[in-house]
Scaffold this motif. Sequence first.
Motif, PDB file in Angstrom:
ATOM      1  N   SER A   1      -3.607  -6.347   4.952  1.00  0.00           N
ATOM      2  CA  SER A   1      -2.867  -5.696   5.822  1.00  0.00           C
ATOM      3  C   SER A   1      -1.192  -6.137   5.893  1.00  0.00           C
ATOM      4  CB  SER A   1      -3.252  -5.710   6.985  1.00  0.00           C
ATOM      5  OG  SER A   1      -4.495  -5.055   7.007  1.00  0.00           O
ATOM      6  N   VAL A   2      -0.750  -6.539   4.781  1.00  0.00           N
ATOM      7  CA  VAL A   2       0.571  -6.869   4.790  1.00  0.00           C
ATOM      8  C   VAL A   2       1.543  -5.718   3.935  1.00  0.00           C
ATOM      9  CG1 VAL A   2       0.376  -9.432   5.008  1.00  0.00           C
ATOM     10  CG2 VAL A   2       0.460  -8.246   2.662  1.00  0.00           C
ATOM     11  N   GLY A   3       0.798  -4.750   3.494  1.00  0.00           N
ATOM     12  CA  GLY A   3       1.503  -3.505   2.615  1.00  0.00           C
ATOM     13  C   GLY A   3       1.625  -3.705   1.302  1.00  0.00           C
ATOM     14  N   LYS A   4       0.775  -4.270   0.660  1.00  0.00           N
ATOM     15  CA  LYS A   4       0.613  -4.124  -0.808  1.00  0.00           C
ATOM     16  C   LYS A   4       0.536  -2.682  -1.265  1.00  0.00           C
ATOM     17  CE  LYS A   4      -2.826  -7.155  -1.135  1.00  0.00           C
ATOM     18  NZ  LYS A   4      -3.073  -7.467   0.450  1.00  0.00           N
ATOM     19  N   THR A   5      -0.483  -2.010  -0.917  1.00  0.00           N
ATOM     20  CA  THR A   5      -0.871  -0.745  -1.269  1.00  0.00           C
ATOM     21  C   THR A   5       0.205   0.332  -0.999  1.00  0.00           C
ATOM     22  OG1 THR A   5      -3.293  -1.135  -1.151  1.00  0.00           O
ATOM     23  CG2 THR A   5      -2.561   1.216  -1.148  1.00  0.00           C
ATOM     24  N   THR A   6       0.873  -0.066   0.395  1.00  0.00           N
ATOM     25  CA  THR A   6       1.945   0.809   0.669  1.00  0.00           C
ATOM     26  C   THR A   6       3.058   0.648  -0.111  1.00  0.00           C
ATOM     27  OG1 THR A   6       1.279   0.873   3.039  1.00  0.00           O
ATOM     28  CG2 THR A   6       3.473   1.283   2.749  1.00  0.00           C
ATOM     29  N   PHE A   7       3.548  -0.683  -0.699  1.00  0.00           N
ATOM     30  CA  PHE A   7       4.517  -1.058  -1.505  1.00  0.00           C
ATOM     31  C   PHE A   7       4.194  -0.249  -2.785  1.00  0.00           C
ATOM     32  CE2 PHE A   7       6.164  -3.545  -5.149  1.00  0.00           C
ATOM     33  CZ  PHE A   7       7.425  -3.573  -4.754  1.00  0.00           C
ATOM     34  N   ILE A   8       3.174  -0.138  -3.343  1.00  0.00           N
ATOM     35  CA  ILE A   8       2.881   0.510  -4.505  1.00  0.00           C
ATOM     36  C   ILE A   8       3.043   2.011  -4.389  1.00  0.00           C
ATOM     37  CG2 ILE A   8       0.937   1.377  -5.975  1.00  0.00           C
ATOM     38  CD1 ILE A   8      -0.242  -1.493  -5.897  1.00  0.00           C
ATOM     39  N   GLN A   9       2.757   2.740  -3.322  1.00  0.00           N
ATOM     40  CA  GLN A   9       3.017   4.106  -2.714  1.00  0.00           C
ATOM     41  C   GLN A   9       4.619   4.320  -3.003  1.00  0.00           C
ATOM     42  OE1 GLN A   9       1.775   5.229   1.088  1.00  0.00           O
ATOM     43  NE2 GLN A   9       2.228   7.257   0.749  1.00  0.00           N
ATOM     44  N   HIS A  10       5.304   3.561  -2.268  1.00  0.00           N
ATOM     45  CA  HIS A  10       6.633   3.801  -2.357  1.00  0.00           C
ATOM     46  C   HIS A  10       7.253   3.565  -3.710  1.00  0.00           C
ATOM     47  CE1 HIS A  10       7.037   4.414   1.701  1.00  0.00           C
ATOM     48  NE2 HIS A  10       6.378   3.566   2.208  1.00  0.00           N
ATOM     49  N   LEU A  11       6.723   2.674  -4.446  1.00  0.00           N
ATOM     50  CA  LEU A  11       7.223   2.110  -5.707  1.00  0.00           C
ATOM     51  C   LEU A  11       7.142   3.287  -6.688  1.00  0.00           C
ATOM     52  CD1 LEU A  11       8.874  -0.046  -7.307  1.00  0.00           C
ATOM     53  CD2 LEU A  11       6.584  -0.764  -8.039  1.00  0.00           C
ATOM     54  N   ILE A  12       5.927   3.987  -6.838  1.00  0.00           N
ATOM     55  CA  ILE A  12       5.676   5.189  -7.797  1.00  0.00           C
ATOM     56  C   ILE A  12       6.063   6.338  -7.080  1.00  0.00           C
ATOM     57  CG2 ILE A  12       3.872   3.752  -8.876  1.00  0.00           C
ATOM     58  CD1 ILE A  12       1.885   5.405  -7.423  1.00  0.00           C
ATOM     59  N   GLY A  13       6.425   6.524  -5.732  1.00  0.00           N
ATOM     60  CA  GLY A  13       6.843   7.840  -5.073  1.00  0.00           C
ATOM     61  C   GLY A  13       5.649   8.744  -4.810  1.00  0.00           C
TER      62      GLY A  13
ATOM     63  N   GLU B   1       1.180   9.113  -3.531  1.00  0.00           N
ATOM     64  CA  GLU B   1      -0.146   8.383  -3.090  1.00  0.00           C
ATOM     65  C   GLU B   1      -0.945   8.506  -4.452  1.00  0.00           C
ATOM     66  OE1 GLU B   1      -2.431  10.265  -0.132  1.00  0.00           O
ATOM     67  OE2 GLU B   1      -0.776   9.611   1.525  1.00  0.00           O
ATOM     68  N   PHE B   2      -1.826   7.534  -4.689  1.00  0.00           N
ATOM     69  CA  PHE B   2      -2.837   7.538  -5.941  1.00  0.00           C
ATOM     70  C   PHE B   2      -4.235   7.541  -5.575  1.00  0.00           C
ATOM     71  CE2 PHE B   2      -1.393   3.128  -4.506  1.00  0.00           C
ATOM     72  CZ  PHE B   2      -2.723   2.478  -4.591  1.00  0.00           C
ATOM     73  N   PRO B   3      -4.773   8.109  -6.624  1.00  0.00           N
ATOM     74  CA  PRO B   3      -6.256   8.141  -6.519  1.00  0.00           C
ATOM     75  C   PRO B   3      -6.945   6.912  -5.897  1.00  0.00           C
ATOM     76  CG  PRO B   3      -5.517   9.333  -8.496  1.00  0.00           C
ATOM     77  CD  PRO B   3      -4.473   8.503  -7.807  1.00  0.00           C
ATOM     78  N   GLY B   4      -7.645   7.101  -4.936  1.00  0.00           N
ATOM     79  CA  GLY B   4      -8.520   5.813  -4.398  1.00  0.00           C
ATOM     80  C   GLY B   4      -7.710   5.116  -3.441  1.00  0.00           C
ATOM     81  N   MET B   5      -6.347   5.456  -3.235  1.00  0.00           N
ATOM     82  CA  MET B   5      -5.852   4.667  -2.083  1.00  0.00           C
ATOM     83  C   MET B   5      -6.174   4.729  -0.739  1.00  0.00           C
ATOM     84  SD  MET B   5      -1.454   5.071  -1.578  1.00  0.00           S
ATOM     85  CE  MET B   5      -1.660   6.070  -0.059  1.00  0.00           C
ATOM     86  N   ARG B   6      -6.178   3.649  -0.230  1.00  0.00           N
ATOM     87  CA  ARG B   6      -6.660   3.619   1.411  1.00  0.00           C
ATOM     88  C   ARG B   6      -5.787   2.865   1.983  1.00  0.00           C
ATOM     89  NH1 ARG B   6     -10.943   3.475  -1.878  1.00  0.00           N
ATOM     90  NH2 ARG B   6     -11.276   1.192  -1.809  1.00  0.00           N
ATOM     91  N   ILE B   7      -5.157   3.100   3.146  1.00  0.00           N
ATOM     92  CA  ILE B   7      -4.582   2.363   3.958  1.00  0.00           C
ATOM     93  C   ILE B   7      -4.840   2.504   5.442  1.00  0.00           C
ATOM     94  CG2 ILE B   7      -2.072   2.224   4.833  1.00  0.00           C
ATOM     95  CD1 ILE B   7      -0.839   3.278   2.283  1.00  0.00           C
ATOM     96  N   GLY B   8      -4.728   1.221   5.897  1.00  0.00           N
ATOM     97  CA  GLY B   8      -5.106   1.182   7.291  1.00  0.00           C
ATOM     98  C   GLY B   8      -4.771  -0.210   8.246  1.00  0.00           C
TER      99      GLY B   8
END
Length: 162
Positions: free
Chosen positions: A61-73, A75-82
């Motif tokens: 919960s520090v933002g690794k997935t959110t960082f990827i989302q912003h980097l690639i511009g 959402e990506f399949p299977g992405m879950r944020i909470g």
Amino acid sequence: MDEGDRIALQSEHVVNGLKKIYKRTILPLEKSFKYDVFYEPALEDVNLEAKPLVLLLGQYSVGKTTFIQHLIGREFPGMRIGPEPTTDKFVAVVHGPEDQLVPGNAVVMSPDQPFRTLQRFGNTFLNKFEASFCSSTALKSFTLIDSPGVLSGKKTNPWPAL
């Protein structure tokens, strides 16, 4: 020819040179010492042609997935944020023509992906690995690996001083 095309051409030239060096010099040594028997199989062209892999590690919960989302511009399949830990697998976020989520045991069998050597970690690992293909321009240059969060905290001494 623009700068991007020039860099791509140079990169292709370097990779082709590496493949020649590997096949002429290193591969014969590996075969003579049976490297493939004792460690891992010989490299395939896809391993040498692969884009850089960038592994994101950190607490949950520090933002690794959110960082990827912003980097690639996107959402990506299977992405879950909470707010609680949500990523429970290693997810390779890879460029692809269409959005697709591929289980680990299937993606390691794909001859055009550089993940074949992960087979040696067995089904337990492959059940915790998947590839998320999506059409992001950023992913043409690299592949990102999202990881489950690691726990952190102060280590406690089981035998406190008296």
